[in-house]
Scaffold this motif. Structure first.
Motif, PDB file in Angstrom:
ATOM      1  N   GLY A  17      11.435  -0.758   5.381  1.00 48.78           N
ATOM      2  CA  GLY A  17      11.061  -1.321   4.085  1.00 48.78           C
ATOM      3  C   GLY A  17      12.048  -2.324   3.525  1.00 48.78           C
ATOM      4  N   THR A  18      12.222  -3.451   4.169  1.00 48.33           N
ATOM      5  CA  THR A  18      13.204  -4.444   3.717  1.00 48.33           C
ATOM      6  C   THR A  18      12.767  -5.123   2.416  1.00 48.33           C
ATOM      7  N   PHE A  19      13.760  -5.643   1.693  1.00 49.57           N
ATOM      8  CA  PHE A  19      13.493  -6.335   0.423  1.00 49.57           C
ATOM      9  C   PHE A  19      14.599  -7.331   0.136  1.00 49.57           C
ATOM     10  N   ASP A  20      14.366  -8.212  -0.823  1.00 48.34           N
ATOM     11  CA  ASP A  20      15.330  -9.201  -1.275  1.00 48.34           C
ATOM     12  C   ASP A  20      16.284  -8.520  -2.259  1.00 48.34           C
ATOM     13  N   GLY A  21      17.566  -8.549  -1.974  1.00 48.96           N
ATOM     14  CA  GLY A  21      18.528  -7.884  -2.843  1.00 48.96           C
ATOM     15  C   GLY A  21      18.561  -8.443  -4.254  1.00 48.96           C
ATOM     16  N   ASP A  22      18.183  -9.701  -4.440  1.00 45.52           N
ATOM     17  CA  ASP A  22      18.171 -10.306  -5.775  1.00 45.52           C
ATOM     18  C   ASP A  22      16.880 -10.031  -6.519  1.00 45.52           C
ATOM     19  N   ASP A  23      15.855  -9.601  -5.790  1.00 39.08           N
ATOM     20  CA  ASP A  23      14.552  -9.324  -6.411  1.00 39.08           C
ATOM     21  C   ASP A  23      13.868  -8.227  -5.596  1.00 39.08           C
ATOM     22  N   PRO A  24      14.298  -6.987  -5.765  1.00 36.64           N
ATOM     23  CA  PRO A  24      13.847  -5.918  -4.863  1.00 36.64           C
ATOM     24  C   PRO A  24      12.430  -5.426  -5.089  1.00 36.64           C
ATOM     25  N   ALA A  25      11.854  -5.672  -6.263  1.00 43.69           N
ATOM     26  CA  ALA A  25      10.546  -5.083  -6.570  1.00 43.69           C
ATOM     27  C   ALA A  25       9.442  -5.527  -5.612  1.00 43.69           C
ATOM     28  N   PRO A  26       9.308  -6.827  -5.276  1.00 39.52           N
ATOM     29  CA  PRO A  26       8.206  -7.227  -4.379  1.00 39.52           C
ATOM     30  C   PRO A  26       8.254  -6.542  -3.019  1.00 39.52           C
ATOM     31  N   GLY A  27       9.432  -6.350  -2.452  1.00 40.52           N
ATOM     32  CA  GLY A  27       9.535  -5.690  -1.157  1.00 40.52           C
ATOM     33  C   GLY A  27       9.077  -4.250  -1.216  1.00 40.52           C
ATOM     34  N   HIS A  28       9.440  -3.562  -2.285  1.00 42.94           N
ATOM     35  CA  HIS A  28       8.999  -2.179  -2.434  1.00 42.94           C
ATOM     36  C   HIS A  28       7.483  -2.110  -2.635  1.00 42.94           C
ATOM     37  N   GLU A  29       6.941  -3.050  -3.411  1.00 45.55           N
ATOM     38  CA  GLU A  29       5.498  -3.072  -3.623  1.00 45.55           C
ATOM     39  C   GLU A  29       4.757  -3.374  -2.324  1.00 45.55           C
ATOM     40  N   SER A  30       5.285  -4.291  -1.517  1.00 45.57           N
ATOM     41  CA  SER A  30       4.646  -4.606  -0.242  1.00 45.57           C
ATOM     42  C   SER A  30       4.596  -3.371   0.653  1.00 45.57           C
ATOM     43  N   LEU A  31       5.673  -2.590   0.664  1.00 36.41           N
ATOM     44  CA  LEU A  31       5.693  -1.378   1.487  1.00 36.41           C
ATOM     45  C   LEU A  31       4.635  -0.389   1.004  1.00 36.41           C
ATOM     46  N   LEU A  32       4.500  -0.227  -0.298  1.00 37.40           N
ATOM     47  CA  LEU A  32       3.469   0.668  -0.821  1.00 37.40           C
ATOM     48  C   LEU A  32       2.077   0.188  -0.410  1.00 37.40           C
ATOM     49  N   GLN A  33       1.864  -1.115  -0.435  1.00 39.08           N
ATOM     50  CA  GLN A  33       0.577  -1.658  -0.009  1.00 39.08           C
ATOM     51  C   GLN A  33       0.337  -1.396   1.478  1.00 39.08           C
ATOM     52  N   GLU A  34       1.404  -1.477   2.285  1.00 42.21           N
ATOM     53  CA  GLU A  34       1.266  -1.212   3.718  1.00 42.21           C
ATOM     54  C   GLU A  34       0.915   0.247   3.983  1.00 42.21           C
ATOM     55  N   ILE A  35       1.460   1.153   3.176  1.00 39.87           N
ATOM     56  CA  ILE A  35       1.137   2.571   3.325  1.00 39.87           C
ATOM     57  C   ILE A  35      -0.326   2.820   2.965  1.00 39.87           C
ATOM     58  N   VAL A  36      -0.790   2.196   1.887  1.00 41.00           N
ATOM     59  CA  VAL A  36      -2.201   2.315   1.500  1.00 41.00           C
ATOM     60  C   VAL A  36      -3.099   1.764   2.603  1.00 41.00           C
ATOM     61  N   LEU A  37      -2.743   0.598   3.154  1.00 41.86           N
ATOM     62  CA  LEU A  37      -3.509   0.014   4.246  1.00 41.86           C
ATOM     63  C   LEU A  37      -3.552   0.962   5.442  1.00 41.86           C
ATOM     64  N   ALA A  38      -2.406   1.562   5.765  1.00 38.71           N
ATOM     65  CA  ALA A  38      -2.353   2.471   6.908  1.00 38.71           C
ATOM     66  C   ALA A  38      -3.306   3.641   6.722  1.00 38.71           C
ATOM     67  N   GLU A  39      -3.383   4.175   5.514  1.00 41.44           N
ATOM     68  CA  GLU A  39      -4.334   5.262   5.279  1.00 41.44           C
ATOM     69  C   GLU A  39      -5.759   4.773   5.475  1.00 41.44           C
ATOM     70  N   GLU A  40      -6.054   3.579   4.979  1.00 41.34           N
ATOM     71  CA  GLU A  40      -7.401   3.025   5.139  1.00 41.34           C
ATOM     72  C   GLU A  40      -7.744   2.798   6.610  1.00 41.34           C
ATOM     73  N   LEU A  41      -6.743   2.457   7.417  1.00 40.14           N
ATOM     74  CA  LEU A  41      -6.943   2.214   8.842  1.00 40.14           C
ATOM     75  C   LEU A  41      -7.036   3.507   9.646  1.00 40.14           C
ATOM     76  N   GLY A  42      -6.707   4.629   9.021  1.00 42.43           N
ATOM     77  CA  GLY A  42      -6.823   5.916   9.688  1.00 42.43           C
ATOM     78  C   GLY A  42      -5.547   6.466  10.284  1.00 42.43           C
ATOM     79  N   PHE A  43      -4.400   5.798  10.066  1.00 38.35           N
ATOM     80  CA  PHE A  43      -3.128   6.329  10.573  1.00 38.35           C
ATOM     81  C   PHE A  43      -2.948   7.778  10.114  1.00 38.35           C
ATOM     82  N   ASP A  44      -2.314   8.561  10.968  1.00 39.11           N
ATOM     83  CA  ASP A  44      -2.049   9.955  10.623  1.00 39.11           C
ATOM     84  C   ASP A  44      -0.803  10.114   9.757  1.00 39.11           C
ATOM     85  N   SER A  45       0.171   9.206   9.908  1.00 40.48           N
ATOM     86  CA  SER A  45       1.428   9.392   9.177  1.00 40.48           C
ATOM     87  C   SER A  45       2.178   8.086   9.011  1.00 40.48           C
ATOM     88  N   VAL A  46       3.050   8.070   8.007  1.00 43.01           N
ATOM     89  CA  VAL A  46       4.015   6.993   7.802  1.00 43.01           C
ATOM     90  C   VAL A  46       5.378   7.643   7.608  1.00 43.01           C
TER      91      VAL A  46
END
Length: 341
Positions: A17-46
């Protein structure tokens, strides 16, 4: 022993879950979106990997707590939590809280040993007790006892209007049975088996002084040693975590980026690195058909029916969307995996 025709049972992915040290919020939000996508795709775990004092997830439990409120099925894990950074009692409270919030979806993955760069951080981490801290397996054993509900205090009862428990609250029933240990050596794998823990293998193994640097051979032997050490044969779960990059729907620019990334990491796969004699697995890059062929030729992959494929570091959100989508829609089925309902 999986081979073509034997289905992969569980498909997961791992990220830092990498992010920009000067602006960390977008990187964290992108990771949350990737986890949601993974559930939609049927992944068993993250699974999230700790990155202390770096531009990666430093608090997987906190981020997964947020993810638990956006998802309903996908399981969560840490791969791994270095317990040298944690107080087992406080960490047991955090893990139990996350498990309750997620409806019993947490799988703690652990490791032991001194924290990385310990001489540089010990005055901040353990200013008064650095020389007395125990960073051995006993730290895992303490955490397990606390997760099982054994006493953490000699006091329980009512004091004034407050009620106190003698064990960790909230108590998450079953959480202790979902603990995994990240082992890169036979010794650690055997210990994990003796404790009845599940086993996480990764893209790193330790090579003995007189041993050939055969990654797949060493890792498959470690898995077998773990299984032989289990109190109840067949009771433990084993997951493999290689870096896998399918390119079925990747653009030409993405393919070039991925190839450059893999080339820059390949040199360390030919011989043991550093005083710990660590050997890294080769990243697997190609179409899903090519990746599947490489995995079926991998001796350690043939020992497992669960995987947690590691995402490459430092890529853009759209790259991870493409990789995760190809993993779930093309690579997984090529390995016999069926998406979760």
């Amino acid at each position: 022993m999986p081979a073509p025709g034997v289905a992969l049972e569980k498909l997961g992915f791992l990220t830092i879950g990498t992010f920009d040290g000067d602006d960390p919020a977008p990187g964290h939000e992108s990771l949350l979106q990737e986890i949601v996508l993974a559930e939609e795709l049927g992944f068993d775990s993250v699974w999230l990997r700790h990155r202390h004092l770096q531009h990666g997830v430093s608090s997987p439990v906190t981020l997964l707590a947020a993810a638990s409120q956006r998802t309903s099925r996908i399981e969560f894990g840490t791969a791994v939590t270095p317990l040298g950074w944690e107080n087992p009692l406080r960490y047991a409270e955090d893990l139990s809280t996350l498990d309750v919030l997620s409806g019993g979806r947490m799988n703690p993955g652990l490791s032991v040993g001194p924290p990385g760069h310990f001489d540089d951080v010990k005055q901040s981490l353990y200013p008064d007790t650095a020389d007395a801290e125990d960073f051995t397996y006993t730290r895992v054993e303490r955490l397990l006892r606390l997760l099982r509900g054994e006493p953490a205090s000699t006091f329980s009862g009512v004091q004034g209007i407050e009620v106190f428990s003698d064990h960790v609250q909230p108590h998450a029933a079953g959480l202790a049975d979902r603990v995994w240990y990240g082992a890169a050596s036979d010794r650690s794998a055997v210990w994990a088996g003796q404790q009845g823990l599940n086993l996480l293998t990764s893209s790193v193994v330790r090579v003995g002084e007189d041993e050939e640097p055969d990654f797949a051979g060493i890792q498959s032997r470690t898995i077998r040693a773990y299984r032989e050490a289990l109190p109840d044969a067949g009771s433990g779960r084993v997951s493999q975590g290689l870096v896998v990059i399918p390119t079925d729907t990747a653009t030409d620019a993405q393919k070039a980026k991925y190839a450059e990334y893999v080339e820059g990491r390949t040199a360390r796969t030919s011989s043991p690195q550093g005083p710990g004699r660590l050997l890294f697995a080769k990243d697997i890059l190609g179409t899903s058909e090519e990746v599947a062929q490489a995995l079926y030729a991998h001796a350690a992959f043939r020992e497992v029916t669960e995987v947690v494929f590691a995402l490459p570091f430092g890529f853009a959100h759209e790259d991870y969307v493409q990789i995760l989508t190809d993993m779930a829609t093309t690579l997984g089925p090529a390995l016999g995996w069926s998406r979760a309902a």
